[in-house]
Design a protein around this motif. Sequence first.
Motif, short mmCIF file in Angstrom:
data_model
loop_
_atom_site.label_atom_id
_atom_site.label_comp_id
_atom_site.label_asym_id
_atom_site.label_seq_id
_atom_site.Cartn_x
_atom_site.Cartn_y
_atom_site.Cartn_z
N ILE A 1 8.28 -6.64 6.99
CA ILE A 1 7.43 -6.46 6.01
C ILE A 1 7.87 -6.87 4.61
CG2 ILE A 1 6.39 -4.75 4.55
CD1 ILE A 1 6.37 -2.66 7.02
N GLY A 2 9.17 -7.14 4.42
CA GLY A 2 9.57 -7.73 3.18
C GLY A 2 9.24 -9.28 3.09
N MET A 3 9.59 -10.03 4.37
CA MET A 3 9.15 -11.33 4.21
C MET A 3 7.72 -11.64 4.11
SD MET A 3 11.91 -12.85 7.22
CE MET A 3 11.18 -11.77 8.53
N ALA A 4 6.85 -10.69 5.10
CA ALA A 4 5.52 -10.97 4.74
C ALA A 4 4.97 -10.56 3.13
CB ALA A 4 4.86 -10.10 5.70
N ALA A 5 5.76 -9.59 2.64
CA ALA A 5 5.12 -9.22 1.19
C ALA A 5 5.74 -10.30 0.23
CB ALA A 5 6.01 -8.04 0.78
N GLU A 6 6.55 -11.40 0.66
CA GLU A 6 6.94 -12.46 -0.47
C GLU A 6 5.50 -13.59 -0.29
OE1 GLU A 6 9.25 -13.35 -2.16
OE2 GLU A 6 10.43 -11.48 -1.77
N VAL A 7 4.53 -13.33 0.77
CA VAL A 7 3.61 -14.23 1.03
C VAL A 7 2.64 -13.60 0.37
CG1 VAL A 7 2.16 -15.72 2.51
CG2 VAL A 7 4.65 -15.48 2.71
N MET A 8 2.07 -12.45 0.93
CA MET A 8 0.95 -11.69 0.57
C MET A 8 0.85 -10.43 -0.11
SD MET A 8 0.05 -10.06 4.45
CE MET A 8 0.35 -11.40 5.39
N GLY A 9 1.99 -10.08 -0.51
CA GLY A 9 2.21 -8.86 -1.51
C GLY A 9 2.46 -7.63 -0.40
N ALA A 10 3.26 -6.66 -1.01
CA ALA A 10 3.62 -5.57 -0.30
C ALA A 10 2.42 -4.84 0.18
CB ALA A 10 4.50 -4.44 -0.97
N ARG A 11 1.16 -4.48 -0.45
CA ARG A 11 0.31 -3.86 -0.27
C ARG A 11 -0.52 -4.30 1.03
NH1 ARG A 11 -5.23 -3.25 -2.95
NH2 ARG A 11 -5.06 -4.90 -4.01
N HIS A 12 -0.69 -5.63 1.07
CA HIS A 12 -1.38 -6.22 2.17
C HIS A 12 -0.34 -6.42 3.22
CE1 HIS A 12 -4.51 -7.94 -1.01
NE2 HIS A 12 -4.82 -6.70 -0.45
N ALA A 13 0.81 -6.33 3.09
CA ALA A 13 1.84 -6.65 4.09
C ALA A 13 1.95 -5.48 5.07
CB ALA A 13 3.22 -7.12 3.56
N LEU A 14 1.53 -4.07 4.36
CA LEU A 14 1.49 -2.79 5.33
C LEU A 14 0.54 -3.06 6.33
CD1 LEU A 14 2.06 -0.52 2.13
CD2 LEU A 14 3.71 -0.90 4.25
N LEU A 15 -0.27 -3.68 6.16
CA LEU A 15 -1.54 -3.91 7.41
C LEU A 15 -1.03 -4.30 8.44
CD1 LEU A 15 -4.42 -5.35 5.13
CD2 LEU A 15 -4.25 -2.87 6.13
N LEU A 16 0.35 -5.14 8.71
CA LEU A 16 0.86 -5.75 9.71
C LEU A 16 1.22 -4.39 10.73
CD1 LEU A 16 2.96 -8.45 8.14
CD2 LEU A 16 0.83 -8.59 9.24
N ILE A 17 1.27 -3.22 10.22
CA ILE A 17 1.86 -2.20 11.37
C ILE A 17 0.78 -1.57 12.09
CG2 ILE A 17 3.81 -1.98 9.99
CD1 ILE A 17 2.78 0.82 9.17
N THR A 18 -0.46 -1.98 11.64
CA THR A 18 -1.76 -1.43 12.01
C THR A 18 -1.97 -1.39 13.54
OG1 THR A 18 -2.95 -3.00 11.28
CG2 THR A 18 -2.94 -1.22 9.72
N GLY A 19 -1.69 -2.45 13.96
CA GLY A 19 -1.79 -2.68 15.20
C GLY A 19 -0.89 -1.55 16.39
N VAL A 20 0.47 -1.42 15.64
CA VAL A 20 1.33 -0.36 16.49
C VAL A 20 0.62 0.93 16.29
CG1 VAL A 20 3.57 0.50 16.67
CG2 VAL A 20 3.32 -1.99 16.50
N MET A 21 0.10 1.20 14.93
CA MET A 21 -0.44 2.54 14.80
C MET A 21 -1.60 2.61 15.91
SD MET A 21 0.04 2.47 10.56
CE MET A 21 -1.02 4.49 10.49
N LEU A 22 -2.56 1.86 15.94
CA LEU A 22 -3.65 1.83 16.92
C LEU A 22 -3.10 1.89 18.31
CD1 LEU A 22 -6.64 1.63 17.36
CD2 LEU A 22 -6.45 -0.96 17.63
N ALA A 23 -2.03 1.45 18.72
CA ALA A 23 -1.67 1.75 20.02
C ALA A 23 -1.01 3.06 20.05
CB ALA A 23 -0.55 0.68 20.34
N GLY A 24 -0.53 3.68 19.19
CA GLY A 24 -0.16 5.23 19.25
C GLY A 24 -1.38 6.17 19.49
N VAL A 25 -2.43 5.51 18.76
CA VAL A 25 -3.73 6.48 18.97
C VAL A 25 -4.05 6.52 20.51
CG1 VAL A 25 -6.28 6.74 17.99
CG2 VAL A 25 -4.31 6.17 16.52
N LEU A 26 -4.24 5.39 21.00
CA LEU A 26 -4.73 5.18 22.23
C LEU A 26 -3.81 5.79 23.28
CD1 LEU A 26 -5.69 1.24 22.10
CD2 LEU A 26 -7.11 3.29 21.73
N LEU A 27 -2.57 5.80 22.86
CA LEU A 27 -1.72 6.57 23.95
C LEU A 27 -1.64 8.08 23.75
CD1 LEU A 27 1.12 3.88 24.12
CD2 LEU A 27 -0.58 4.42 25.96
N SER A 28 -2.37 8.71 22.77
CA SER A 28 -2.33 10.10 22.35
C SER A 28 -2.07 10.95 23.68
CB SER A 28 -3.31 10.52 21.63
OG SER A 28 -3.42 9.56 20.34
#
Length: 497
Positions: free
Chosen positions: A400-427
Amino acid sequence: MLFRPGRTPDAHRPRTTATSVADRPPARPAGPGAPREVISARNHLLGLYLLLGLTISSWLARLPTVRDSLDLTTGDLGTVMLLGAVGSLATILVAGAVVTRVGPRRTMLASALLFSVGYVLLGLGPALGRVGVLAVGVVVFSVAIALGNVPLNVESVVIERRMGRTVVPQFHAGFSVGAVLGSALGAAAAWAAVPVVVQFGVVAIVALLWRLHSVPRSVLAPLPLVGVAAGPAPAASGASVRRGAGLRTSLRAWRERRTLLLGVVVMSAALSEGSANNWLAIAVVDGYGQTEAVAAVVFGTFVASMTVARISGTWLIDRYGRFLVVALSGATSLAGLVLFALAPSLPWSVLGVVGWGLGAGLVIPIAMSAVSGDPLSAAGRVAVVSAFASAASIAAPPLIGMAAEVMGARHALLLITGVMLAGVLLSGTVRDESVAPARATSAVHVPAAAAPPAPAPGEPARPRPVSVARPDRDLADDDVIADLGGLVEPVGAGSCR
């Protein structure tokens, strides 16, 4: 499960579907309430969770002072913290075997000693101007936390089953409350210019005395197994088991599909919570142009939302079941993070933070409870899902830190949404294992040929042997059963599941 001789398992209870049995909370025990020793164990374990949150936050709150005292850059400090994360992951891989072999009480006491030693080193490093001392302290501190977390989670589920109602989220709420208190303690110490060696030294001594008092009182004695010959107490009371048995029991969990899928669920929740801990304040400052004070308030809102979810979540779980609560929690957390990252203004982002925190509060407690249902494998399974969480804590911050250098920390946090979605599907994996097709079982019992003879005149009748059903996969292994606190229900308490 245990049954009285001649009693039909399905007698005296209504028929239910497999899904409802699997997803409902544990049945309430017979009688007016939980035994006094169970209530005492719950209170002492709750105090241990609160202490853990307090000590960790007290250390994190003084990181700026530690960095400045050693003239470290943020990158240097991140490298030192990474060493601790690697040590934590390595420890978790063997922690399940350790708990299975020596028992939760001894494991927690060893963790308490290591914790205080590491905490003292955290203060000595800046005082002596030695980065190496700080690095050793971080590693020992992280190893102690990883070693102690497995029995903490196992014992929380033991107490939940003995109480007959959902209480695991309350322990995690205690950790959140402790984290708030620890942050306040660190802020007060920094404001008063208290040297870190003094603060950490005092906290280390108090924490060690607290744990020495509470650990023996937080581990419940195992329930007696009807029909099993009496013998020395197993691993829970400190007796060691046969060499290698604990390791095989622990490693078996890595081959279980359900445990691995639950690990993904835990990893998604750990990514969500950990990313907020590491990057939320920075994202508020950089993404919305706010001051550090405002960012601290926003982060406090996230922690408060998690705490509210954990305190009120027990009723939700008892009312609606694990699956629905985890699915809605994951979806709420995901939606809150997306709103925070894309919100056009700060008020909307704060609304997203509230949803993010409310959704992140219950997933890990429920998953830990779900993975600990079998007392024979609880420690190994908790270690597996904890390893997933540790892997997330190692990989996510630098990515996330490396991505934040390019797109900013706020938008870099969106990178974890894929894993979060997987967690929802495996509920659905948080449902009990009883939803799976029935497996063949064997029974440990006295052979029919060895049935007791008729009593002599005047001699009391001898009890008939009682069978204890166990899955064939456990009988196939020549392992010694390590009791992890006695999750077996006493005969006649609640329904036979």
